[in-house]
Enzyme design. Structure first.
Site, mmCIF file in Angstrom:
data_model
loop_
_atom_site.group_PDB
_atom_site.id
_atom_site.type_symbol
_atom_site.label_atom_id
_atom_site.label_comp_id
_atom_site.label_asym_id
_atom_site.label_seq_id
_atom_site.Cartn_x
_atom_site.Cartn_y
_atom_site.Cartn_z
ATOM 1 N N LEU A 172 1.329 0.791 -9.496
ATOM 2 C CA LEU A 172 1.182 1.470 -8.526
ATOM 3 C C LEU A 172 2.569 2.667 -7.663
ATOM 4 C CD1 LEU A 172 -1.286 -0.345 -6.462
ATOM 5 C CD2 LEU A 172 -1.472 0.425 -8.069
ATOM 6 N N ARG B 148 7.956 6.110 5.701
ATOM 7 C CA ARG B 148 9.247 5.501 6.032
ATOM 8 C C ARG B 148 10.643 5.572 5.899
ATOM 9 N NH1 ARG B 148 5.204 -0.492 5.903
ATOM 10 N NH2 ARG B 148 4.765 0.987 3.529
ATOM 11 N N ASN C 143 41.904 28.768 -18.549
ATOM 12 C CA ASN C 143 41.360 28.686 -19.522
ATOM 13 C C ASN C 143 40.279 29.670 -19.660
ATOM 14 O OD1 ASN C 143 40.224 27.457 -18.080
ATOM 15 N ND2 ASN C 143 39.015 25.812 -18.838
ATOM 16 N N ASP D 94 7.869 -0.096 -5.487
ATOM 17 C CA ASP D 94 8.816 -0.606 -4.320
ATOM 18 C C ASP D 94 9.331 -2.049 -4.200
ATOM 19 O OD1 ASP D 94 6.355 -1.176 -3.287
ATOM 20 O OD2 ASP D 94 7.059 -0.164 -1.196
HETATM 21 C C1 UD1 Z 1 1.799 -3.394 0.079
HETATM 22 C C2 UD1 Z 1 0.288 -4.852 1.145
HETATM 23 C C3 UD1 Z 1 0.932 -5.379 1.425
HETATM 24 C C4 UD1 Z 1 1.896 -6.151 1.116
HETATM 25 C C5 UD1 Z 1 3.417 -5.287 0.350
HETATM 26 C C6 UD1 Z 1 4.326 -6.032 -0.592
HETATM 27 C C7 UD1 Z 1 -2.092 -3.237 0.729
HETATM 28 C C8 UD1 Z 1 -2.791 -2.715 1.900
HETATM 29 N N1 UD1 Z 1 -0.441 -3.595 0.956
HETATM 30 O O1 UD1 Z 1 1.891 -3.145 1.452
HETATM 31 O O2 UD1 Z 1 0.361 -6.588 1.598
HETATM 32 O O3 UD1 Z 1 2.746 -7.336 1.466
HETATM 33 O O4 UD1 Z 1 2.683 -4.263 -0.385
HETATM 34 O O5 UD1 Z 1 5.232 -4.802 -0.883
HETATM 35 O O6 UD1 Z 1 -2.084 -3.196 -0.771
HETATM 36 N N2 UD1 Z 1 0.669 3.720 -3.419
HETATM 37 C C9 UD1 Z 1 -0.282 4.444 -3.990
HETATM 38 N N3 UD1 Z 1 -1.283 4.781 -3.491
HETATM 39 C C10 UD1 Z 1 -1.312 4.785 -2.377
HETATM 40 C C11 UD1 Z 1 -0.546 4.261 -1.431
HETATM 41 C C12 UD1 Z 1 -0.040 3.097 -2.394
HETATM 42 O O7 UD1 Z 1 -0.137 4.509 -5.471
HETATM 43 O O8 UD1 Z 1 -2.625 5.247 -2.080
HETATM 44 C C13 UD1 Z 1 2.121 2.680 -4.180
HETATM 45 C C14 UD1 Z 1 2.846 3.194 -3.351
HETATM 46 O O9 UD1 Z 1 3.519 4.069 -4.053
HETATM 47 C C15 UD1 Z 1 4.090 1.924 -3.008
HETATM 48 C C16 UD1 Z 1 3.505 0.811 -3.162
HETATM 49 O O10 UD1 Z 1 1.470 2.088 -3.498
HETATM 50 O O11 UD1 Z 1 5.216 1.798 -4.758
HETATM 51 C C17 UD1 Z 1 2.451 -0.346 -1.918
HETATM 52 O O12 UD1 Z 1 2.241 1.087 -0.975
HETATM 53 P P1 UD1 Z 1 3.047 0.621 0.726
HETATM 54 O O13 UD1 Z 1 2.151 2.197 1.472
HETATM 55 O O14 UD1 Z 1 5.145 0.503 0.405
HETATM 56 O O15 UD1 Z 1 2.592 -1.040 0.733
HETATM 57 P P2 UD1 Z 1 2.685 -1.823 2.029
HETATM 58 O O16 UD1 Z 1 2.592 -1.444 3.370
HETATM 59 O O17 UD1 Z 1 4.420 -1.829 1.027
HETATM 60 CA CA CA Z 2 6.112 -1.616 0.069
#
Ligand code: UD1
Ligand code: CA
Length: 478
Positions: A16, A23, A403, A115
């Site tokens: 993903l 943030r 040059n 991430d």
């Molecule tokens: C997510 C998890 C959380 C976990 C954490 C671990 C969910 C709802 N929550 O939270 O339980 O503890 O990861 O790191 O999944 N992304 C997409 N499309 C979207 C939203 C997100 O591709 O619509 C991708 C982001 O780019 C990212 C990853 O999914 O790489 C995680 O998304 P992020 O928003 O960072 O989730 P967290 O709040 O960290």
């Molecule tokens: Ca995250």
């Protein structure tokens, strides 16, 4: 006889990586932010590759083309496939955007977050193995979890009275009691692919963020009577996510500390101030080399044995031979320095410059796409660009290769045993033959024959140096 199914399901990976990463407070998509010089997404795609899955699907959205380019810089496009998530409606929606490619597949799907860069392939392999072996038939879902002293920001793992998985609650949706739980969801899971896409149909966005959470899938599966397992992991560094710049800086520090302690303990490198040096994980440094404070070594640089690198120097994607001394505040990029050379202080090497063995580049000297031959010297205040310089030649202070004619770059060739007088301008293209000498302040506009002294503006022949006569001081400078 084994308890395990003899045939394991094929493995697919889904990463993903569509989010912007609000943030981070950045115009750059989060997974393109760099850790040790490489985009975050590349760490995850590389870890996935190590498992040799059938295919790695990457969900892209924000700056999708750039994310794709970053991945393909390291990965074959037969291994990777890209799926576009038009609107970032949550991690559940992100997975759902790959439905048409995956839903019918009889496979195991390893879901990773773009991430969470430090995850190791060994850990992923162990997760997949446990997932397949669960109760002899495999689980519908296995969640990689870890216990953190500070779980703030992560989804919490709620277990039932029997200690089995019950549900995941996101930080924002959690009550104070749930926030006390320190077992967190790493965002890394294995799913039975078909069961995952079936369960996703029931995910709703009734939560504080109004998002479709992938984290709702495991509890939906459990309610449907499926097996949801937990894979508890002990190394919390590996699952650290990057949501903001402070977390990114933490990971950078962790990587750097690991690299430096390995260099000290396994490779015999001395660090005068291990805290202030910054060394890429891709770099190599040899035995008995001494690194002073505030040195940065980036990319695939190699520094051999017995060198001294003084403070304030940056070396990027360069090779340094043994016994080299690099004095303070030098910048060395894409260049090569031979054995026993001396560089700096305040020198700049770039553009595939090469110093051959025992040569010397001194104060305020810049080399661009220039080869300085064995034992040759350019000690002070000099620009050498697009130049080839032979052996045992001395380049006087203030020498400049002119040059660039405003349109094109031209080359300068200087032979062996040449003495270029102080403040000589070499108007390229120009060749100075072996044993030639230029007087101070010469403007050399024409080729100089070997063993000839030229001087003046423009420089004219003064004498043939082979017809022995007492040398006149033409302002050479050593
Ligand atoms: C997510 C998890 C959380 C976990 C954490 C671990 C969910 C709802 N929550 O939270 O339980 O503890 O990861 O790191 O999944 N992304 C997409 N499309 C979207 C939203 C997100 O591709 O619509 C991708 C982001 O780019 C990212 C990853 O999914 O790489 C995680 O998304 P992020 O928003 O960072 O989730 P967290 O709040 O960290
Ligand atoms: Ca995250």
């Amino acid at each position: 006889m084994s308890d395990f199914p003899t045939e394991q399901k094929a493995l697919d990976v889904l990463i993903l990586a569509a989010g912007l990463g609000t943030r981070m407070r950045s115009d750059l998509a989060k997974v393109l932010h760099r850790l040790d010089g490489r985009p975050l997404i590349n760490y995850v795609s590389r870890a996935a590759t190590a498992l040799a899955p059938q295919k790695i699907y990457i969900v892209i959205g924000h700056q999708g083309e750039d994310v794709k380019a970053a991945v393909l810089a390291e990965l074959d496009d037969r291994q990777a496939a890209f799926v576009v998530q038009e609107k970032q409606l949550g991690t559940g929606d992100a997975v759902n955007s790959a439905r048409e490619f995956l839903q019918g597949r009889d496979s195991t799907l390893l879901v990773l977050s773009g991430d969470v860069p430090m995850i190791r392939p060994e850990t992923l392999a162990a997760l997949v193995q446990q997932h397949h072996r669960h109760r002899g038939k495999g689980a519908a879902c296995t969640i990689l979890t870890v216990k953190l002293s500070d779980p703030t920001g992560y989804g919490r793992i709620v277990r039932d009275d029997a200690g089995l998985f019950e549900r995941i609650v996101e930080q924002k949706d959690a009550t104070d009691v749930i926030r006390q739980i320190n077992e967190i969801n790493s965002g890394i899971y294995c799913f039975d692919t078909q069961k995952l896409f079936a369960a996703l149909l029931s995910v709703r966005n009734h939560n504080l963020q109004g998002e479709y959470y992938l984290t709702d899938v495991p509890s939906l599966m459990r309610e449907a009577g499926e097996d949801v397992a937990i894979f508890p992991h002990s190394d919390s560094n590996e699952i650290e996510g990057v949501n903001n710049r402070a977390q990114l800086a933490d990971l950078e520090r962790i990587l750097n500390r690991r690299t430096i302690s390995k260099l000290m303990l396994d490779y015999g490198v001395t660090f005068i101030d291990a805290k202030s040096a910054h060394i890429s994980t891709q770099a190599f440094i040899g035995r008995d080399t001494i690194i002073h404070p505030n040195v940065t070594i980036e990319g695939e640089s190699v520094i051999a044995d017995g060198c001294t690198i003084r403070s304030g120097t940056r070396i990027t994607n360069s090779q340094v031979g043994h016994g080299v001394e690099i004095l303070d505040n030098c910048v060395i990029v894409n260049s090569e320095i031979g054995n026993n050379c001396t560089v700096g202080p305040f020198a700049h090497l770039r553009g595939n410059s090469k110093m051959e063995e025992g040569s010397k580049v001194g104060n305020f000297v810049e080399l661009k796409k220039t080869k300085l031959g064995r034992s040759s010297k350019a000690n002070h205040l000099t620009y050498l660009g697009d130049a080839t310089i032979g052996e045992s030649t001395n380049i006087g202070a203030g020498t400049i290769t002119c040059n660039f004619d405003g349109k094109k770059k031209h080359e300068t060739h200087i032979g062996d045993n040449v003495k270029i007088g102080s403040d000589t301008m070499l108007v390229a293209p120009v060749t100075v033959g072996n044993g030639a000498v230029t007087g101070a302040g010469s403007v050399v506009t024409k080729d100089v024959e070997p063993d000839t002294l030229v001087a003046g503006v423009p420089a004219r022949i003064k004498k043939n140096l082979k017809e022995n006569s007492p040398g006149s001081n033409v302002g050479e400078n050593g």
